[in-house]
Design an enzyme around this catalytic site. Structure first.
Site, mmCIF file in Angstrom:
data_model
loop_
_atom_site.group_PDB
_atom_site.id
_atom_site.type_symbol
_atom_site.label_atom_id
_atom_site.label_comp_id
_atom_site.label_asym_id
_atom_site.label_seq_id
_atom_site.Cartn_x
_atom_site.Cartn_y
_atom_site.Cartn_z
ATOM 1 N N LYS A 58 -28.235 -35.521 23.346
ATOM 2 C CA LYS A 58 -28.295 -35.654 24.802
ATOM 3 C C LYS A 58 -27.236 -36.641 25.283
ATOM 4 C CE LYS A 58 -32.852 -35.153 26.884
ATOM 5 N NZ LYS A 58 -33.929 -35.915 27.507
ATOM 6 N N GLU A 173 -42.354 -41.792 40.669
ATOM 7 C CA GLU A 173 -41.303 -40.963 41.273
ATOM 8 C C GLU A 173 -41.934 -39.672 41.807
ATOM 9 O OE1 GLU A 173 -38.023 -41.636 41.929
ATOM 10 O OE2 GLU A 173 -38.464 -39.782 42.963
ATOM 11 N N ARG A 176 -38.842 -33.540 43.126
ATOM 12 C CA ARG A 176 -39.140 -32.217 42.575
ATOM 13 C C ARG A 176 -37.927 -31.691 41.842
ATOM 14 N NH1 ARG A 176 -40.038 -29.620 48.165
ATOM 15 N NH2 ARG A 176 -38.497 -31.234 48.473
ATOM 16 N N LYS A 229 -49.812 -41.570 42.454
ATOM 17 C CA LYS A 229 -48.995 -40.492 41.846
ATOM 18 C C LYS A 229 -49.888 -39.311 41.418
ATOM 19 C CE LYS A 229 -45.877 -38.190 39.792
ATOM 20 N NZ LYS A 229 -44.754 -37.537 40.408
ATOM 21 N N LYS A 276 -47.463 -21.622 50.031
ATOM 22 C CA LYS A 276 -46.885 -20.331 49.664
ATOM 23 C C LYS A 276 -47.661 -19.740 48.504
ATOM 24 C CE LYS A 276 -42.609 -18.157 50.101
ATOM 25 N NZ LYS A 276 -43.460 -17.081 50.498
ATOM 26 N N CYS A 285 -45.330 -30.858 35.527
ATOM 27 C CA CYS A 285 -46.090 -31.941 36.175
ATOM 28 C C CYS A 285 -47.499 -31.543 36.598
ATOM 29 C CB CYS A 285 -45.310 -32.446 37.387
ATOM 30 S SG CYS A 285 -43.641 -32.913 36.950
ATOM 31 N N LYS A 288 -50.083 -30.627 33.782
ATOM 32 C CA LYS A 288 -50.297 -31.791 32.904
ATOM 33 C C LYS A 288 -51.045 -32.904 33.640
ATOM 34 C CE LYS A 288 -46.910 -34.603 32.719
ATOM 35 N NZ LYS A 288 -46.234 -35.855 32.710
ATOM 36 N N LYS A 346 -40.133 -22.078 38.835
ATOM 37 C CA LYS A 346 -39.802 -21.915 40.254
ATOM 38 C C LYS A 346 -38.291 -21.765 40.333
ATOM 39 C CE LYS A 346 -39.291 -26.800 41.317
ATOM 40 N NZ LYS A 346 -39.542 -27.881 42.254
HETATM 41 C C1 UGA Z 1 -43.980 -31.779 41.474
HETATM 42 C C2 UGA Z 1 -44.170 -32.561 42.795
HETATM 43 O O1 UGA Z 1 -43.933 -31.694 43.903
HETATM 44 C C3 UGA Z 1 -43.221 -33.759 42.870
HETATM 45 O O2 UGA Z 1 -43.500 -34.526 44.035
HETATM 46 C C4 UGA Z 1 -43.444 -34.639 41.628
HETATM 47 O O3 UGA Z 1 -42.537 -35.739 41.596
HETATM 48 C C5 UGA Z 1 -43.227 -33.796 40.375
HETATM 49 O O4 UGA Z 1 -44.157 -32.684 40.382
HETATM 50 C C6 UGA Z 1 -43.507 -34.692 39.176
HETATM 51 O O5 UGA Z 1 -44.641 -35.202 39.071
HETATM 52 O O6 UGA Z 1 -42.579 -35.006 38.426
HETATM 53 P P1 UGA Z 1 -42.199 -29.983 40.558
HETATM 54 O O7 UGA Z 1 -43.081 -29.881 39.354
HETATM 55 O O8 UGA Z 1 -40.733 -30.134 40.377
HETATM 56 O O9 UGA Z 1 -42.670 -31.244 41.487
HETATM 57 O O10 UGA Z 1 -42.434 -28.641 41.398
HETATM 58 P P2 UGA Z 1 -43.039 -28.250 42.813
HETATM 59 O O11 UGA Z 1 -41.953 -27.874 43.716
HETATM 60 O O12 UGA Z 1 -44.014 -29.244 43.277
HETATM 61 O O13 UGA Z 1 -43.810 -26.908 42.406
HETATM 62 C C7 UGA Z 1 -44.884 -26.943 41.460
HETATM 63 C C8 UGA Z 1 -45.459 -25.569 41.268
HETATM 64 O O14 UGA Z 1 -46.171 -25.143 42.428
HETATM 65 C C9 UGA Z 1 -44.414 -24.486 41.015
HETATM 66 O O15 UGA Z 1 -44.899 -23.612 40.017
HETATM 67 C C10 UGA Z 1 -44.289 -23.770 42.343
HETATM 68 O O16 UGA Z 1 -43.851 -22.427 42.237
HETATM 69 C C11 UGA Z 1 -45.711 -23.863 42.837
HETATM 70 N N1 UGA Z 1 -45.810 -23.770 44.314
HETATM 71 C C12 UGA Z 1 -45.350 -24.779 45.093
HETATM 72 C C13 UGA Z 1 -46.387 -22.659 44.892
HETATM 73 O O17 UGA Z 1 -46.817 -21.712 44.203
HETATM 74 N N2 UGA Z 1 -46.495 -22.598 46.251
HETATM 75 C C14 UGA Z 1 -46.043 -23.614 47.046
HETATM 76 O O18 UGA Z 1 -46.180 -23.489 48.294
HETATM 77 C C15 UGA Z 1 -45.448 -24.713 46.462
#
Ligand code: UGA
Length: 456
Positions: A58, A173, A176, A229, A276, A285, A288, A346
């Site tokens: 890395k 933190e 996303r 968090k 959505k 995240c 877990k 996503k």
């Molecule tokens: C998530 C949180 O949104 C962040 O704030 C946080 O920092 C992060 O976890 C973490 O703890 O590190 P992330 O896992 O990158 O971020 O993804 P999200 O955009 O939150 O989406 C999570 C899941 O929910 C995805 O599978 C997404 O497709 C789904 N989702 C999200 C939906 O099905 N519908 C929605 O309206 C939004």
């Protein structure tokens, strides 16, 4: 003349203070999403940052100007900071610690088999910090760690540090994947949990550009910051499970889920985001963190019923997709060729951890289906867990002679598919759009048997 001399002296003192205020030496331990983004952004704010990781490949990759993860804009920022000489990468954690006044812990906390977060990397870096504490430092955890871990980290460091003073902070933190830089630079809030005003002030200095933008900062104790968090992620995941359940209800009663979500979201107490419907939440995240919170609560004799239900609803959502596909195929799936569009959990990421797509493909393979798959950036990662499916170089290649198309990630390029060409390439005109990115009327007009989530 004397007056002039004093003005110059004051100016020199001001400039020197400005420098010490603006520039801190920061070590970031761990170069995953959180570590890399935080390291690059704090370097861009003018600090001297050393990012350290025990994985040599890395660090070699980063030193060659390449980024081990896919994140829009990150490569450009990292290379800019390297060029400006305020971002360095090393495998020498001891060097990074000894030469820094602030240490950010950003190592991974993956889920262990029992649902608990695996803290081995956290404990390992805490020990290295303790053994290498050569003067007062601020130690700040950015990784998502189970509630109470701050206390453990402090104990480990204290036991090894030969009475050298340090302050401990929790600064979770909220970025996303896919929009990480924007999220870091324009967060809704910054949470700082600590018991020392001095440490709080120093951390505020490295966040000065965000303070200038009037981003709200909330000062709490460590355990409260850790809880914020987990509670935030669990709430957002529950919002997703909630809308997925309402979507299923919409199908039965003939309501339109998009308009239902819009109508709900216009209430500012609910908000439009995270409503959505789709194949269920995934990623490194939400699944877990929900499990870790449920596990922690169980150990305390509590049953978090809402979170438990949200996890169950999420598992059901994978099954729902399979059932919809079976229905479209008249329950004959053995040896049917399915064109899968999207493997990442996503859009805008190559991350496939807990991806609905991977779970669904595994179930389809168990049912005897054959899989063609395409994703713009996540195929290399998927090959490691699903070596025996057929990977294709484009969405169009993935749908040649298929019996059904299944859209599982909301990549923009899937929204713009030419349905006339699609119709000519497939064997059977069937599309299941689990992200509601295609217009159902248009798709049906092109002669497709079509289904999505939450519409009758
Ligand atoms: C998530 C949180 O949104 C962040 O704030 C946080 O920092 C992060 O976890 C973490 O703890 O590190 P992330 O896992 O990158 O971020 O993804 P999200 O955009 O939150 O989406 C999570 C899941 O929910 C995805 O599978 C997404 O497709 C789904 N989702 C999200 C939906 O099905 N519908 C929605 O309206 C939004």
């Amino acid at each position: 003349m004397k007056h002039f001399f004093y003005v110059i002296l004051l100016l020199i003192i001001f400039i020197t203070n400005l420098n010490t205020l603006a520039q801190k030496n920061i070590a970031v331990l761990g170069t995953g999403y959180v570590g890399l983004i935080a390291g690059a952004c704090f370097a861009d704010f003018g600090n001297n940052v050393i990012c350290a990781d025990i994985i040599k490949e890395k660090i070699d990759t980063l030193n060659n100007g390449e980024i081990p993860i896919y994140e829009p804009g990150l490569k450009e920022l990292v290379n800019k900071c390297i060029k400006n000489n305020n971002l360095k990468f090393t495998i020498d954690l001891e060097y990074a610690i000894k030469n820094s006044e602030i240490i950010l812990i950003a190592v991974g906390t993956p889920m262990a088999d029992n649902g608990q977060a695996d803290l081995s990397a956290i404990k390992q870096v805490a020990e290295i910090i303790g053994k290498n504490l050569n003067n007062y430092k601020i130690i700040c955890t950015k990784s998502t760690v189970p509630i109470g871990t701050g206390k453990l980290i402090k104990e480990i460091i204290k036991n090894l540090s030969n009475n050298i003073n340090f302050d401990y902070l929790s600064n979770p933190e909220f970025l996303r994947e896919g929009s990480a830089l924007k999220d870091f630079l324009e967060p809704d809030r910054v949470i700082i949990g600590c018991e020392s005003i001095h440490a709080y002030n120093i951390i505020n200095e490295i966040y000065e550009p965000l303070i200038n933008k009037k981003i709200p900062f909330l000062f709490t104790d460590v355990v409260t910051a850790e809880t914020i968090k987990y509670a935030s992620n669990s709430f957002l995941a529950t919002k997703v499970s909630f809308i997925n359940e309402i979507a299923e209800l919409c199908e039965k009663i003939g309501a339109n889920i998009e308009l239902v979500a819009k109508g709900m979201g216009l209430d500012s107490r609910i908000g439009t985001k995270f409503l959505k419907p789709g194949p269920g939440f995934g990623g490194s995240c939400f699944p877990k963190d929900m499990q870790a919170l449920i596990f922690l609560a169980n150990n305390l004799g509590l049953n978090l019923k809402v979170l438990q239900a949200s996890v169950e609803a999420n598992e059901h959502q994978r099954e729902l997709i399979i059932n919809k596909l079976l229905n479209l195929l008249n329950y004959k799936i053995k040896n049917k060729k399915i064109g899968i569009l999207g493997l990442a959990f996503k859009a805008n990421t190559d991350d496939i951890r807990c991806s609905p797509s991977i779970d669904i493909i595994k179930k389809l393979l168990n049912l005897g289906a054959k899989i063609n798959a395409y994703d713009p950036v996540a195929m290399n990662n998927t090959r490691k867990v699903l070596p025996n499916i057929n990977y294709c170089q484009s969405a169009y290649e993935a749908i040649v002679n298929v019996d059904a198309i299944l859209i599982l990630t909301e990549w923009p390029e899937f929204m713009n598919l030419d349905l006339k060409i699609v119709g000519e390439l497939v064997s059977n005109k069937i599309i299941l759009d689990s992200r509601n990115i295609l217009d159902s009327n248009t798709t049906r007009k092109f002669g497709f048997k079509f289904d999505n989530i939450g519409n009758a």
